[in-house]
Design a protein around this motif. Structure first.
Motif, short mmCIF file in Angstrom:
data_model
loop_
_atom_site.label_atom_id
_atom_site.label_comp_id
_atom_site.label_asym_id
_atom_site.label_seq_id
_atom_site.Cartn_x
_atom_site.Cartn_y
_atom_site.Cartn_z
N THR A 1 -35.29 -12.85 3.23
CA THR A 1 -35.12 -13.58 4.50
C THR A 1 -34.22 -12.83 5.48
O THR A 1 -33.96 -13.34 6.57
N SER A 2 -33.77 -11.64 5.11
CA SER A 2 -32.92 -10.84 6.01
C SER A 2 -33.72 -9.67 6.58
O SER A 2 -34.55 -9.08 5.89
N SER A 3 -33.41 -9.34 7.82
CA SER A 3 -33.95 -8.10 8.38
C SER A 3 -33.20 -6.92 7.75
O SER A 3 -32.15 -7.10 7.12
N ASP A 4 -33.74 -5.71 7.95
CA ASP A 4 -33.03 -4.50 7.50
C ASP A 4 -31.61 -4.48 8.04
O ASP A 4 -30.66 -4.16 7.33
N GLU A 5 -31.50 -4.82 9.32
CA GLU A 5 -30.20 -4.78 10.00
C GLU A 5 -29.22 -5.76 9.34
O GLU A 5 -28.06 -5.41 9.06
#
Ligand SMILES: [Zn+2]
Length: 311
Positions: free
Chosen positions: A249-253
């Motif tokens: 659920t997290s972006s790479d960033e």
């Protein structure tokens, strides 16, 4: 003994997300829909989108809900329940189907999904956001926060009866992600683990680091110890599903920002755990976690295109 696994948010803190699991019996209360309720368009939509494809009974009517009598709970507002149903389908159920097959969720999803309007407040200043019981049931709480906390704005067209249609503006996808989708993926991780155990090697990586008083750790302290969140430090099973849920659920960033806070040694531990999670999903469930994460990332961008007005 059926297991109840809970996802809890520390109510007194705006930044520390925590959760807890405990054991309990699945309620014997019937979940059969009360026949005095006429079938609505939403009920028909739920039949077509939850019951038929996934064999999930999404229960939003409070009189039908097998809720926990330990808490003072408020029923879900029906419009909030509708919006949550669409978000859950679009960002949890359908992505798994997209990377596996139609049978995967039908076989592994919870059979019962009660939806509660309020949070379940605990005596230790924590707030239960979700529970998973016996591989069969996932309960969502705080559904009414979607509107009351302004995570979404509902826009009714001028002159149109509000039962006939509306549009939705999402004001805070981060909050929706944290309170509902992170919870869903966390609890579903428990269900997968209940059906197929993960390798016990995972438990050894931080075996001396788990703490009963997890809610005294900040996320930064936890990250530096090699836990993706403070709650992950409570026990290995929570650690496993927190890694799973945060990763997809997290972006790479966002993910890399957590690893930056973790520092070299913390990040190394988290990456070792992530590798075991990825291998488990591939070996046990034939799911490529990176593919699932890419599908979710694309769908987060597409959320605004969901048609909210068809029931
Ligand atoms: Zn849990």
């Amino acid at each position: 003994m059926k297991r109840v696994l809970t996802y809890i948010f520390l109510a007194v803190s705006a930044v520390v997300a925590v959760s807890s699991c405990y054991k309990d019996e699945l309620s014997p209360t019937s979940v059969i829909m009360d026949s005095v309720n006429p079938e609505t368009d939403f009920d028909r939509w739920l039949n077509e989108n939850f019951l038929l494809p996934y064999n999930i009974n999404f229960i939003y009517r409070y009189e039908d809900i097998e809720s926990d009598m330990e808490y003072d709970l408020v029923p879900a507002d029906e419009t909030c329940a509708r919006i949550l149903a669409k978000l859950v389908k679009f960002l949890w159920l359908d992505p798994y189907t997209e990377v596996s097959n139609a049978n995967f969720m039908r076989q592994n999803s919870p059979r019962v999904m009660p939806v509660i309007g309020s949070g379940a407040y605990n005596t230790n200043n924590t707030l239960t956001l979700g529970t998973a019981e016996g591989g069969l049931k996932i309960t969502f709480y705080v559904t009414n926060w979607l509107v009351s906390r302004n995570y979404i704005t509902i826009n009714y067209d001028n002159g149109v009866d509000e039962t006939e249609g509306y549009s939705v503006t999402i004001n805070s996808m981060d909050d929706i992600n944290f309170y509902f989708l992170h919870t869903a993926h966390h609890e579903f991780g428990h269900i997968l683990n209940q059906n197929k155990a993960y390798p016990t090697d995972f438990n050894l990586i931080s075996q001396d680091q788990y703490v009963a008083q997890w809610n005294t750790l900040s996320d930064s302290e936890a990250l530096q110890m090699g836990f993706i969140s403070a709650y992950a430090s409570s026990q290995p099973g929570e650690d496993f599903v927190e890694i799973l849920s945060y990763y997809i659920t997290s972006s790479d960033e966002e993910w890399n920002a957590r690893l930056d806070v973790a520092g070299t040694s913390g990040a190394d531990i988290i990456e070792r755990k992530l590798n075991i999670v990825k291998n488990y999903m591939a070996d046990s469930w034939n799911i490529d976690l990176d593919e699932l994460r890419s599908v979710l990332a694309r769908r987060y961008e597409e959320v605004e295109s969901i048609d909210w007005s068809d029931f």
